[in-house]
Scaffold this motif. Sequence first.
Motif, PDB file in Angstrom:
ATOM      1  N   ALA A   6       0.827  -1.210   0.000  1.00  0.00           N
ATOM      2  CA  ALA A   6       0.000   0.000   0.000  1.00  0.00           C
ATOM      3  C   ALA A   6       0.858   1.255   0.000  1.00  0.00           C
ATOM      4  O   ALA A   6       0.373   2.331  -0.354  1.00  0.00           O
ATOM      5  CB  ALA A   6      -0.929   0.007   1.205  1.00  0.00           C
ATOM      6  N   ARG A   7       2.134   1.155   0.424  1.00  0.00           N
ATOM      7  CA  ARG A   7       3.027   2.314   0.453  1.00  0.00           C
ATOM      8  C   ARG A   7       4.296   2.012  -0.349  1.00  0.00           C
ATOM      9  O   ARG A   7       5.355   1.778   0.231  1.00  0.00           O
ATOM     10  CB  ARG A   7       3.390   2.685   1.880  1.00  0.00           C
ATOM     11  N   PRO A   8       4.219   2.045  -1.679  1.00  0.00           N
ATOM     12  CA  PRO A   8       5.398   1.732  -2.492  1.00  0.00           C
ATOM     13  C   PRO A   8       6.406   2.874  -2.526  1.00  0.00           C
ATOM     14  O   PRO A   8       6.072   4.029  -2.279  1.00  0.00           O
ATOM     15  CB  PRO A   8       4.801   1.508  -3.874  1.00  0.00           C
ATOM     16  N   VAL A   9       7.641   2.531  -2.842  1.00  0.00           N
ATOM     17  CA  VAL A   9       8.690   3.523  -3.042  1.00  0.00           C
ATOM     18  C   VAL A   9       8.523   4.079  -4.447  1.00  0.00           C
ATOM     19  O   VAL A   9       8.385   3.325  -5.412  1.00  0.00           O
ATOM     20  CB  VAL A   9      10.084   2.889  -2.880  1.00  0.00           C
ATOM     21  N   VAL A  10       8.509   5.413  -4.582  1.00  0.00           N
ATOM     22  CA  VAL A  10       8.375   6.053  -5.888  1.00  0.00           C
ATOM     23  C   VAL A  10       9.536   7.017  -6.112  1.00  0.00           C
ATOM     24  O   VAL A  10      10.087   7.567  -5.168  1.00  0.00           O
ATOM     25  CB  VAL A  10       7.036   6.806  -6.040  1.00  0.00           C
ATOM     26  N   LYS A  11       9.885   7.199  -7.366  1.00  0.00           N
ATOM     27  CA  LYS A  11      10.945   8.120  -7.748  1.00  0.00           C
ATOM     28  C   LYS A  11      10.298   9.372  -8.329  1.00  0.00           C
ATOM     29  O   LYS A  11       9.436   9.283  -9.204  1.00  0.00           O
ATOM     30  CB  LYS A  11      11.851   7.469  -8.789  1.00  0.00           C
ATOM     31  N   LEU A  12      10.688  10.537  -7.809  1.00  0.00           N
ATOM     32  CA  LEU A  12      10.161  11.809  -8.299  1.00  0.00           C
ATOM     33  C   LEU A  12      11.224  12.474  -9.161  1.00  0.00           C
ATOM     34  O   LEU A  12      12.358  12.657  -8.714  1.00  0.00           O
ATOM     35  CB  LEU A  12       9.801  12.734  -7.128  1.00  0.00           C
ATOM     36  N   ARG A  13      10.882  12.829 -10.398  1.00  0.00           N
ATOM     37  CA  ARG A  13      11.829  13.472 -11.320  1.00  0.00           C
ATOM     38  C   ARG A  13      11.413  14.919 -11.555  1.00  0.00           C
ATOM     39  O   ARG A  13      10.248  15.233 -11.693  1.00  0.00           O
ATOM     40  CB  ARG A  13      11.884  12.729 -12.643  1.00  0.00           C
ATOM     41  N   ASN A  27       1.249   6.772  -0.183  1.00  0.00           N
ATOM     42  CA  ASN A  27       0.122   5.934   0.180  1.00  0.00           C
ATOM     43  C   ASN A  27      -0.748   5.768  -1.055  1.00  0.00           C
ATOM     44  O   ASN A  27      -1.339   6.725  -1.547  1.00  0.00           O
ATOM     45  CB  ASN A  27      -0.672   6.582   1.310  1.00  0.00           C
ATOM     46  N   ARG A  28      -0.801   4.560  -1.573  1.00  0.00           N
ATOM     47  CA  ARG A  28      -1.531   4.283  -2.815  1.00  0.00           C
ATOM     48  C   ARG A  28      -3.044   4.464  -2.639  1.00  0.00           C
ATOM     49  O   ARG A  28      -3.747   4.770  -3.584  1.00  0.00           O
ATOM     50  CB  ARG A  28      -1.216   2.872  -3.270  1.00  0.00           C
ATOM     51  N   ASP A  33      -3.325   8.415  -8.174  1.00  0.00           N
ATOM     52  CA  ASP A  33      -2.752   8.997  -9.376  1.00  0.00           C
ATOM     53  C   ASP A  33      -1.271   9.296  -9.159  1.00  0.00           C
ATOM     54  O   ASP A  33      -0.731   9.078  -8.085  1.00  0.00           O
ATOM     55  CB  ASP A  33      -3.497  10.288  -9.730  1.00  0.00           C
ATOM     56  N   ARG A  34      -0.628   9.811 -10.196  1.00  0.00           N
ATOM     57  CA  ARG A  34       0.785  10.151 -10.069  1.00  0.00           C
ATOM     58  C   ARG A  34       0.966  11.301  -9.093  1.00  0.00           C
ATOM     59  O   ARG A  34       0.241  12.291  -9.123  1.00  0.00           O
ATOM     60  CB  ARG A  34       1.355  10.544 -11.424  1.00  0.00           C
ATOM     61  N   LEU A  35       1.951  11.173  -8.242  1.00  0.00           N
ATOM     62  CA  LEU A  35       2.229  12.148  -7.209  1.00  0.00           C
ATOM     63  C   LEU A  35       3.017  13.316  -7.796  1.00  0.00           C
ATOM     64  O   LEU A  35       3.951  13.109  -8.577  1.00  0.00           O
ATOM     65  CB  LEU A  35       3.051  11.463  -6.110  1.00  0.00           C
ATOM     66  N   VAL A  36       2.634  14.547  -7.444  1.00  0.00           N
ATOM     67  CA  VAL A  36       3.373  15.743  -7.863  1.00  0.00           C
ATOM     68  C   VAL A  36       3.642  16.559  -6.609  1.00  0.00           C
ATOM     69  O   VAL A  36       2.712  16.966  -5.910  1.00  0.00           O
ATOM     70  CB  VAL A  36       2.581  16.583  -8.887  1.00  0.00           C
ATOM     71  N   LEU A  37       4.926  16.785  -6.299  1.00  0.00           N
ATOM     72  CA  LEU A  37       5.324  17.568  -5.136  1.00  0.00           C
ATOM     73  C   LEU A  37       6.237  18.704  -5.578  1.00  0.00           C
ATOM     74  O   LEU A  37       7.056  18.523  -6.480  1.00  0.00           O
ATOM     75  CB  LEU A  37       6.078  16.699  -4.122  1.00  0.00           C
ATOM     76  N   ARG A  38       6.115  19.858  -4.944  1.00  0.00           N
ATOM     77  CA  ARG A  38       6.977  20.991  -5.245  1.00  0.00           C
ATOM     78  C   ARG A  38       8.177  20.919  -4.314  1.00  0.00           C
ATOM     79  O   ARG A  38       8.042  21.088  -3.105  1.00  0.00           O
ATOM     80  CB  ARG A  38       6.203  22.296  -5.037  1.00  0.00           C
ATOM     81  N   LYS A  39       9.364  20.646  -4.902  1.00  0.00           N
ATOM     82  CA  LYS A  39      10.575  20.476  -4.107  1.00  0.00           C
ATOM     83  C   LYS A  39      11.703  21.292  -4.719  1.00  0.00           C
ATOM     84  O   LYS A  39      11.584  21.801  -5.827  1.00  0.00           O
ATOM     85  CB  LYS A  39      10.961  18.996  -4.043  1.00  0.00           C
ATOM     86  N   TYR A  40      12.814  21.387  -4.000  1.00  0.00           N
ATOM     87  CA  TYR A  40      13.950  22.187  -4.445  1.00  0.00           C
ATOM     88  C   TYR A  40      14.800  21.416  -5.442  1.00  0.00           C
ATOM     89  O   TYR A  40      15.170  20.270  -5.212  1.00  0.00           O
ATOM     90  CB  TYR A  40      14.806  22.603  -3.242  1.00  0.00           C
ATOM     91  N   ASP A  41      15.114  22.056  -6.554  1.00  0.00           N
ATOM     92  CA  ASP A  41      16.000  21.492  -7.573  1.00  0.00           C
ATOM     93  C   ASP A  41      17.327  22.250  -7.484  1.00  0.00           C
ATOM     94  O   ASP A  41      17.398  23.422  -7.855  1.00  0.00           O
ATOM     95  CB  ASP A  41      15.383  21.664  -8.962  1.00  0.00           C
ATOM     96  N   PRO A  42      18.394  21.608  -6.970  1.00  0.00           N
ATOM     97  CA  PRO A  42      19.659  22.319  -6.786  1.00  0.00           C
ATOM     98  C   PRO A  42      20.327  22.736  -8.097  1.00  0.00           C
ATOM     99  O   PRO A  42      21.069  23.712  -8.117  1.00  0.00           O
ATOM    100  CB  PRO A  42      20.533  21.326  -6.016  1.00  0.00           C
ATOM    101  N   VAL A  43      20.050  22.040  -9.185  1.00  0.00           N
ATOM    102  CA  VAL A  43      20.645  22.408 -10.471  1.00  0.00           C
ATOM    103  C   VAL A  43      19.962  23.663 -11.016  1.00  0.00           C
ATOM    104  O   VAL A  43      20.622  24.588 -11.501  1.00  0.00           O
ATOM    105  CB  VAL A  43      20.545  21.240 -11.479  1.00  0.00           C
TER     106      VAL A  43
END
Length: 54
Positions: A6-13, A27-28, A33-43
């Motif tokens: 129910a709680r798989p590991v996902v990769k956010l790109r 949490n599935r 649906d596909r998860l979208v999070l606003r996070k910091y991109d160091p590049v």
Amino acid sequence: MARSTARPVVKLRSTAGTGVTYVTRKNRRNDPDRLVLRKYDPVAGEHVPFREER
């Protein structure tokens, strides 16, 4: 103790196209649906939306 499916590991790109990734669990049941999070991109040097990769 085994981990639940129910709680798989996902990769956010990064949607900025820099190739930066974060790894998290979701949490599935709450987010089917596909998860979208606003996070910091160091590049990119700023906060951008990160989308779940499958």
